[in-house]
Structures are given as C-alpha cells and as structure tokens.
Write a protein that holds these residues in place. Structure first.
Motif, short mmCIF file in Angstrom:
data_model
loop_
_atom_site.label_atom_id
_atom_site.label_comp_id
_atom_site.label_asym_id
_atom_site.label_seq_id
_atom_site.Cartn_x
_atom_site.Cartn_y
_atom_site.Cartn_z
N THR A 42 87.82 -3.73 93.41
CA THR A 42 86.64 -3.67 93.41
C THR A 42 86.47 -5.17 94.04
O THR A 42 84.68 -5.53 94.76
CB THR A 42 85.34 -3.58 92.36
OG1 THR A 42 86.18 -2.42 91.73
CG2 THR A 42 84.10 -3.53 92.46
N ASN B 124 81.98 -4.76 100.44
CA ASN B 124 80.84 -3.75 100.51
C ASN B 124 80.52 -2.85 101.75
O ASN B 124 80.89 -3.23 102.74
CB ASN B 124 79.43 -4.35 100.65
CG ASN B 124 79.01 -5.35 99.15
OD1 ASN B 124 79.78 -4.94 97.97
ND2 ASN B 124 77.91 -6.18 98.78
N SER C 223 74.29 -1.28 90.17
CA SER C 223 74.78 -2.27 91.38
C SER C 223 76.29 -2.52 91.15
O SER C 223 76.93 -2.72 90.25
CB SER C 223 74.15 -3.59 91.24
OG SER C 223 74.15 -5.07 90.66
N ARG C 224 77.17 -2.73 92.43
CA ARG C 224 78.15 -3.04 92.25
C ARG C 224 79.41 -4.66 91.74
O ARG C 224 80.30 -4.19 90.64
CB ARG C 224 78.86 -3.70 94.07
CG ARG C 224 79.61 -3.69 94.19
CD ARG C 224 79.91 -4.68 95.56
NE ARG C 224 81.97 -4.85 95.75
CZ ARG C 224 82.97 -3.84 96.65
NH1 ARG C 224 82.18 -2.87 96.90
NH2 ARG C 224 84.10 -4.59 96.55
#
Length: 119
Positions: A113, A118, A56-57
C-alpha cells in the motif's frame, strides 16, 4: 454485500483462538499476561476491520499499520507465555505460526500500500 478478505477472516479466527487461550490462562491464575495477550490479539482484527472501511488510502494504511504493530506485540506475549511455561511447545508452535502468518500478511499489505502509487 461485504468483500471477502483473507486478512479479516484470519484475524477473526485468530481473535477467537486468543479468547480461548485467555480463558485457559485465567484458569491457571495467570491474569496479567493473559490480559495483555487478549488486548493485542483481538486488536489486530478490530484494526483490520476499521481499515477495510477506511475513508481514504491514508486511513486504510494507518489502521493496517496499527494492526501490524499489534501483531508484533502479540508475538511477544506468545513467546513470553512459552518461555514462562504457561503454554507448552505444541501450543506455542501452533499459535505462534498462526500469529506469524498474520504478521507477514499485514507486513505485505502495508508495504504494498505504501509503495503502490494511487490509482
């Protein structure tokens, strides 16, 4: 086929250099600082590798933050080795610059990030 990653390539090359420095320091009977440097310097690449296959991120960001923190610790050990004269000025500048480059890339990755929505 694995995607090309500049930070992964740099961190692997840096880890190899750290291992060589570790061996050199051991030949000078410096074991404590050498072991600390080995752990933090090689941990950068290990965490980058884990981040790149994160599920996942959030997982990716967590591992990249750990790699970033390990790069900060590695810079500390490099500075300490220089100030205690285990490495000379030429060695210090070279390895410090490489570590600082990795630190900057990881800093950029974590900031980008964290702030990029997202997709």
């Amino acid at each position: 086929m694995e995607n090309k990653s500049i930070i992964k390539d740099k961190s692997v090359s840096f880890a190899i250099r750290i291992i060589k420095l570790y061996k050199y320091l051991n030949s000078k009977n410096e074991y404590i600082l050498a072991k600390q440097l080995l752990r933090s310097g090689t941990s950068i690449g290990a965490n980058v590798s884990e981040a790149l296959c994160g599920i996942s991120r959030k997982d990716f960001l967590s591992k990249m933050y750990i790699a970033y923190k390990e790069s900060v610790e590695t810079l500390y050990w490099i500075e300490l080795l220089y100030k205690t004269e285990y490495i000379d000025n030429k060695e210090y500048i070279s390895i410090h610059n490489e570590a600082k480059s990795i630190y900057r890339i990881l800093s950029s990755i974590t900031k980008t990030t964290k702030t990029t929505p997202n997709s």
